[in-house]
Design an enzyme around this catalytic site. Structure first.
Site, PDB file in Angstrom:
ATOM      1  N   HIS A  80       0.853  -1.187   0.000  1.00 42.27           N
ATOM      2  CA  HIS A  80       0.000   0.000   0.000  1.00 42.27           C
ATOM      3  C   HIS A  80       0.885   1.233   0.000  1.00 42.27           C
ATOM      4  O   HIS A  80       1.789   1.361   0.808  1.00 42.27           O
ATOM      5  CB  HIS A  80      -0.911   0.005   1.241  1.00 42.27           C
ATOM      6  CG  HIS A  80      -2.161  -0.799   1.073  1.00 42.27           C
ATOM      7  ND1 HIS A  80      -3.370  -0.408   1.585  1.00 42.27           N
ATOM      8  CD2 HIS A  80      -2.380  -1.976   0.435  1.00 42.27           C
ATOM      9  CE1 HIS A  80      -4.299  -1.305   1.274  1.00 42.27           C
ATOM     10  NE2 HIS A  80      -3.717  -2.264   0.585  1.00 42.27           N
ATOM     11  N   TYR A 208      -9.023   5.928   7.820  1.00 41.74           N
ATOM     12  CA  TYR A 208      -9.150   6.212   9.253  1.00 41.74           C
ATOM     13  C   TYR A 208     -10.097   7.398   9.388  1.00 41.74           C
ATOM     14  O   TYR A 208      -9.797   8.485   8.900  1.00 41.74           O
ATOM     15  CB  TYR A 208      -7.791   6.582   9.844  1.00 41.74           C
ATOM     16  CG  TYR A 208      -6.786   5.458   9.922  1.00 41.74           C
ATOM     17  CD1 TYR A 208      -6.018   5.085   8.807  1.00 41.74           C
ATOM     18  CD2 TYR A 208      -6.580   4.769  11.112  1.00 41.74           C
ATOM     19  CE1 TYR A 208      -5.089   4.059   8.885  1.00 41.74           C
ATOM     20  CE2 TYR A 208      -5.646   3.735  11.198  1.00 41.74           C
ATOM     21  CZ  TYR A 208      -4.917   3.397  10.078  1.00 41.74           C
ATOM     22  OH  TYR A 208      -3.991   2.368  10.162  1.00 41.74           O
ATOM     23  N   PRO A 300      -4.247   0.175  18.590  1.00 43.22           N
ATOM     24  CA  PRO A 300      -4.020  -0.250  17.194  1.00 43.22           C
ATOM     25  C   PRO A 300      -4.163   0.867  16.156  1.00 43.22           C
ATOM     26  O   PRO A 300      -3.917   0.654  14.982  1.00 43.22           O
ATOM     27  CB  PRO A 300      -5.065  -1.345  16.971  1.00 43.22           C
ATOM     28  CG  PRO A 300      -6.058  -1.189  18.039  1.00 43.22           C
ATOM     29  CD  PRO A 300      -5.385  -0.521  19.186  1.00 43.22           C
ATOM     30  N   LYS A 304       0.930  -0.438  15.041  1.00 41.56           N
ATOM     31  CA  LYS A 304       2.311  -0.611  15.523  1.00 41.56           C
ATOM     32  C   LYS A 304       2.540  -1.873  16.343  1.00 41.56           C
ATOM     33  O   LYS A 304       3.683  -2.289  16.524  1.00 41.56           O
ATOM     34  CB  LYS A 304       2.713   0.601  16.383  1.00 41.56           C
ATOM     35  CG  LYS A 304       2.868   1.869  15.580  1.00 41.56           C
ATOM     36  CD  LYS A 304       3.982   1.769  14.568  1.00 41.56           C
ATOM     37  CE  LYS A 304       3.771   2.711  13.405  1.00 41.56           C
ATOM     38  NZ  LYS A 304       4.252   2.166  12.137  1.00 41.56           N
ATOM     39  N   TYR A 392       4.174   6.035  10.189  1.00 40.15           N
ATOM     40  CA  TYR A 392       3.224   4.955   9.859  1.00 40.15           C
ATOM     41  C   TYR A 392       3.930   3.816   9.108  1.00 40.15           C
ATOM     42  O   TYR A 392       3.705   2.638   9.409  1.00 40.15           O
ATOM     43  CB  TYR A 392       2.094   5.512   8.986  1.00 40.15           C
ATOM     44  CG  TYR A 392       0.946   4.545   8.803  1.00 40.15           C
ATOM     45  CD1 TYR A 392       0.913   3.651   7.730  1.00 40.15           C
ATOM     46  CD2 TYR A 392      -0.118   4.518   9.705  1.00 40.15           C
ATOM     47  CE1 TYR A 392      -0.124   2.753   7.572  1.00 40.15           C
ATOM     48  CE2 TYR A 392      -1.169   3.620   9.543  1.00 40.15           C
ATOM     49  CZ  TYR A 392      -1.157   2.745   8.478  1.00 40.15           C
ATOM     50  OH  TYR A 392      -2.198   1.838   8.329  1.00 40.15           O
TER      51      TYR A 392
HETATM   52  P1  FAS Z   1       1.044 -12.353  21.356  1.00 44.19           P
HETATM   53  O1  FAS Z   1       0.105 -11.996  22.465  1.00 44.19           O
HETATM   54  O2  FAS Z   1       0.557 -12.363  19.957  1.00 44.19           O
HETATM   55  O3  FAS Z   1       1.653 -13.824  21.617  1.00 44.19           O
HETATM   56  C1  FAS Z   1       2.001 -14.225  22.926  1.00 44.19           C
HETATM   57  C2  FAS Z   1       1.851 -15.739  22.990  1.00 44.19           C
HETATM   58  O4  FAS Z   1       2.285 -16.180  24.282  1.00 44.19           O
HETATM   59  C3  FAS Z   1       0.391 -16.187  22.839  1.00 44.19           C
HETATM   60  O5  FAS Z   1       0.295 -17.167  21.819  1.00 44.19           O
HETATM   61  C4  FAS Z   1       0.025 -16.741  24.209  1.00 44.19           C
HETATM   62  O6  FAS Z   1      -0.860 -17.845  24.114  1.00 44.19           O
HETATM   63  C5  FAS Z   1       1.378 -17.158  24.756  1.00 44.19           C
HETATM   64  N1  FAS Z   1       1.452 -17.171  26.221  1.00 44.19           N
HETATM   65  C6  FAS Z   1       0.899 -16.285  27.085  1.00 44.19           C
HETATM   66  N2  FAS Z   1       1.208 -16.640  28.356  1.00 44.19           N
HETATM   67  C7  FAS Z   1       1.975 -17.767  28.291  1.00 44.19           C
HETATM   68  C8  FAS Z   1       2.601 -18.598  29.253  1.00 44.19           C
HETATM   69  N3  FAS Z   1       2.495 -18.341  30.551  1.00 44.19           N
HETATM   70  N4  FAS Z   1       3.301 -19.689  28.812  1.00 44.19           N
HETATM   71  C9  FAS Z   1       3.416 -19.941  27.477  1.00 44.19           C
HETATM   72  N5  FAS Z   1       2.857 -19.187  26.495  1.00 44.19           N
HETATM   73  C10 FAS Z   1       2.139 -18.114  26.926  1.00 44.19           C
HETATM   74  N6  FAS Z   1      -1.556  -4.851  16.369  1.00 44.19           N
HETATM   75  C11 FAS Z   1      -1.533  -4.153  15.206  1.00 44.19           C
HETATM   76  O7  FAS Z   1      -0.452  -3.757  14.758  1.00 44.19           O
HETATM   77  N7  FAS Z   1      -2.699  -3.899  14.529  1.00 44.19           N
HETATM   78  C12 FAS Z   1      -3.912  -4.372  14.988  1.00 44.19           C
HETATM   79  O8  FAS Z   1      -4.935  -4.154  14.366  1.00 44.19           O
HETATM   80  C13 FAS Z   1      -3.966  -5.107  16.175  1.00 44.19           C
HETATM   81  N8  FAS Z   1      -5.158  -5.609  16.639  1.00 44.19           N
HETATM   82  C14 FAS Z   1      -5.171  -6.324  17.815  1.00 44.19           C
HETATM   83  C15 FAS Z   1      -6.374  -6.853  18.322  1.00 44.19           C
HETATM   84  C16 FAS Z   1      -6.383  -7.574  19.524  1.00 44.19           C
HETATM   85  C17 FAS Z   1      -7.695  -8.141  20.055  1.00 44.19           C
HETATM   86  C18 FAS Z   1      -5.189  -7.758  20.249  1.00 44.19           C
HETATM   87  C19 FAS Z   1      -5.187  -8.493  21.579  1.00 44.19           C
HETATM   88  C20 FAS Z   1      -4.001  -7.242  19.755  1.00 44.19           C
HETATM   89  C21 FAS Z   1      -3.974  -6.531  18.530  1.00 44.19           C
HETATM   90  N9  FAS Z   1      -2.795  -6.018  17.996  1.00 44.19           N
HETATM   91  C22 FAS Z   1      -2.753  -5.318  16.841  1.00 44.19           C
HETATM   92  C23 FAS Z   1      -1.563  -6.214  18.671  1.00 44.19           C
HETATM   93  C24 FAS Z   1      -1.062  -7.611  18.345  1.00 44.19           C
HETATM   94  O9  FAS Z   1      -0.966  -7.746  16.956  1.00 44.19           O
HETATM   95  C25 FAS Z   1       0.246  -7.784  19.059  1.00 44.19           C
HETATM   96  O10 FAS Z   1       1.066  -6.631  18.947  1.00 44.19           O
HETATM   97  C26 FAS Z   1       1.013  -8.983  18.592  1.00 44.19           C
HETATM   98  O11 FAS Z   1       0.184 -10.100  18.727  1.00 44.19           O
HETATM   99  C27 FAS Z   1       2.270  -9.070  19.448  1.00 44.19           C
HETATM  100  O12 FAS Z   1       2.826 -10.326  19.264  1.00 44.19           O
HETATM  101  P2  FAS Z   1       3.495 -11.106  20.504  1.00 44.19           P
HETATM  102  O13 FAS Z   1       4.371 -10.160  21.234  1.00 44.19           O
HETATM  103  O14 FAS Z   1       4.041 -12.366  19.935  1.00 44.19           O
HETATM  104  O15 FAS Z   1       2.294 -11.388  21.528  1.00 44.19           O
HETATM  105  C1  PHB Z   2      -6.395  -4.148  10.568  1.00 43.27           C
HETATM  106  O1  PHB Z   2      -6.486  -4.347   9.334  1.00 43.27           O
HETATM  107  O2  PHB Z   2      -6.762  -4.988  11.412  1.00 43.27           O
HETATM  108  C2  PHB Z   2      -5.807  -2.839  11.057  1.00 43.27           C
HETATM  109  C3  PHB Z   2      -5.146  -2.017  10.156  1.00 43.27           C
HETATM  110  C4  PHB Z   2      -4.599  -0.813  10.602  1.00 43.27           C
HETATM  111  C5  PHB Z   2      -4.728  -0.466  11.930  1.00 43.27           C
HETATM  112  C6  PHB Z   2      -5.385  -1.294  12.835  1.00 43.27           C
HETATM  113  C7  PHB Z   2      -5.934  -2.495  12.393  1.00 43.27           C
HETATM  114  O3  PHB Z   2      -4.211   0.726  12.360  1.00 43.27           O
END
Ligand code: FAS
Ligand code: PHB
Length: 397
Positions: A80, A208, A300, A304, A392
């Site tokens: 993009h 956005y 989000p 980032k 961004y």
């Molecule tokens: P994660 O949380 O992805 O992974 C951590 C892992 O550790 C999980 O699989 C968990 O099961 C495991 N774990 C936890 N406790 C443990 C333990 N005690 N023992 C063993 N394993 C354990 N980011 C964006 O950039 N854009 C978005 O739109 C966006 N939307 C999101 C929506 C939601 C609902 C959430 C919760 C997050 C969102 N994020 C978004 C942020 C998300 O993408 C995180 O930044 C990303 O998953 C980070 O990756 P990890 O650090 O690997 O953490």
């Molecule tokens: C998404 O596609 O889930 C998304 C994209 C950009 C954002 C947040 C979420 O800033």
């Protein structure tokens, strides 16, 4: 009483958490000849069922290429070159390439995680799923070890380093004594209601929307999979929202010319995510190194979260490879400092995008006017658009 271990394992780097941070770190380290064991609390299917991020910074794309997991991303992902910010009916295009010469890749976190799992399987990685009772021991010594329960037995994993990649609710961050940790937090007074639908995206680029009824975001995963969000009160519940109610509210918050093009359909996923800004310092303690959501959370709005996990992994993998490859532990000693300097810049950007685009319950008319002036500055100033585009698409590592 001496513990009888079901198994005694030994590795170089124990990685707690098999999400994107843990898997990407394991992939980079294994490709450099460093042994890893990944301990994940959930099943592989559960991890892959999560709908999370959608936008990859170009630095993250390069890191995935370095890890050898970029083939499907380049085939199925979409570069993009810009996005839109809207305010009621005004549309402001941020042209990333014109502003800063960079772009982003739209490719879902779920797919990144799937590609990492496949690549790790090809390398014969040791990833233990559905582990419980993970405890980190002797982190301040040069012989830390991890104990955990798996398939009904107690296990011990001896290692040289522990990477805490277990997310915001993991056990790694709390394994650093509270008196050592400094935590910084801002909880936003609203959440995002997100929907996934097998419909063509309303536009080729992300939109956005700042609207007096609340923020909205139009995103996508592929030409037949759309991702939309609307800001909702913290007290709201997903059960309160039928698909029809969601589509009607989304239309109200998008500019008319966009709303008129919206193709709706049944939701295949619908959930509410809270928004917070959070950082813990330090990101390392003894032989424990925190990566990703274990150390920081961003709203989000700036896309980032996943990308900060990637840059943490860049700094930590680079440091561990220098340590194992040349016996140089300089980078390892300053990992937290290197990671945090970039984390705080992304924290600021995510906070500023959230503040500019959302309606805050106690917001005054002055606050709302400041939002309009900030959006107006982006419409009129190429320098303002350059700063947004640089943040961004991703600041340099
Ligand atoms: P994660 O949380 O992805 O992974 C951590 C892992 O550790 C999980 O699989 C968990 O099961 C495991 N774990 C936890 N406790 C443990 C333990 N005690 N023992 C063993 N394993 C354990 N980011 C964006 O950039 N854009 C978005 O739109 C966006 N939307 C999101 C929506 C939601 C609902 C959430 C919760 C997050 C969102 N994020 C978004 C942020 C998300 O993408 C995180 O930044 C990303 O998953 C980070 O990756 P990890 O650090 O690997 O953490
Ligand atoms: C998404 O596609 O889930 C998304 C994209 C950009 C954002 C947040 C979420 O800033």
């Amino acid at each position: 009483m001496n513990q009888v271990w079901e198994s005694l394992l030994q590795t170089d780097v124990a990685i707690i958490g098999g999400g994107p941070a843990g898997l990407l770190l394991s992939q980079l380290l294994m490709r450099a000849g460093i042994r890893t064991v990944v301990l994940e609390r959930k099943s592989r299917d559960y991890v892959l069922s999560r709908i999370r991020a959608g936008v990859l910074e170009w630095g993250t794309v390069k890191l995935l290429e370095q890890a050898g997991v970029d083939d499907r991303m380049h085939r199925e992902g979409k570069p993009h070159h810009g996005c839109y910010l809207t305010s009621d009916d005004q549309m402001i295009r941020i042209d990333f390439v014109e502003a800063c010469g960079k772009q982003v890749m739209v490719y879902g976190q779920t797919e990144v995680t799937r590609d990492l799992y496949d690549a790790q399987a090809a390398l014969g990685a040791t990833i233990l799923h559905e582990v419980e009772d993970v405890v980190l021991n002797d982190l301040k010594t040069d012989a830390p070890f991890v104990t955990f329960t798996h398939e009904g037995g107690k296990h011990r994993l001896d290692c040289a380093y522990v990477a805490g990649c277990d997310g915001f609710h993991g056990i790694s961050r709390p394994s650093i004594p509270a008196e050592v940790r400094r935590e910084f937090e801002k909880v936003y007074p609203f959440g995002w209601l997100g929907i996934l639908s097998q419909t063509p995206p309303v536009d080729d680029e992300l939109i956005y929307a700042n609207h007096h009824r609340g923020f909205a975001l139009a995103s996508m995963r592929n030409p037949m999979l759309s991702r939309y969000y609307i800001q909702v009160p913290l007290t709201d519940r997903v059960e309160n929202w039928s698909d029809e109610a969601f589509w009607d509210e989304l239309r109200r918050r998008l500019p008319q010319e966009v709303a008129d093009k919206l193709v709706t359909g049944p939701s295949i996923e619908k959930s509410i995510a809270p928004l917070r800004s959070f950082v813990t310092e330090p990101m390392q303690w003894g032989r424990l190194f925190l990566c990703g959501d274990a150390a920081h959370i961003v709203p989000p709005t700036g896309a980032k979260g996943l990308n900060l996990a990637a840059s943490d992994v860049h700094y930590l993998s680079r440091a561990l490879i220098a340590c194992y490859g040349e016996g140089d532990s300089t980078l390892l000693a300053r990992y937290g400092e290197d990671a945090l300097q970039r984390v705080w810049k992304a924290m600021r950007f995510s906070w500023s995008m959230t503040t500019m685009l959302h309606q805050f319950p106690e917001q005054s008319e002055f606050d709302r006017r400041m939002q309009r002036v900030e959006l107006g500055t982006l419409a009129s100033s190429a320098d303002a658009r350059k700063v947004l585009a640089e943040n961004y698409t991703g600041l340099p590592y």
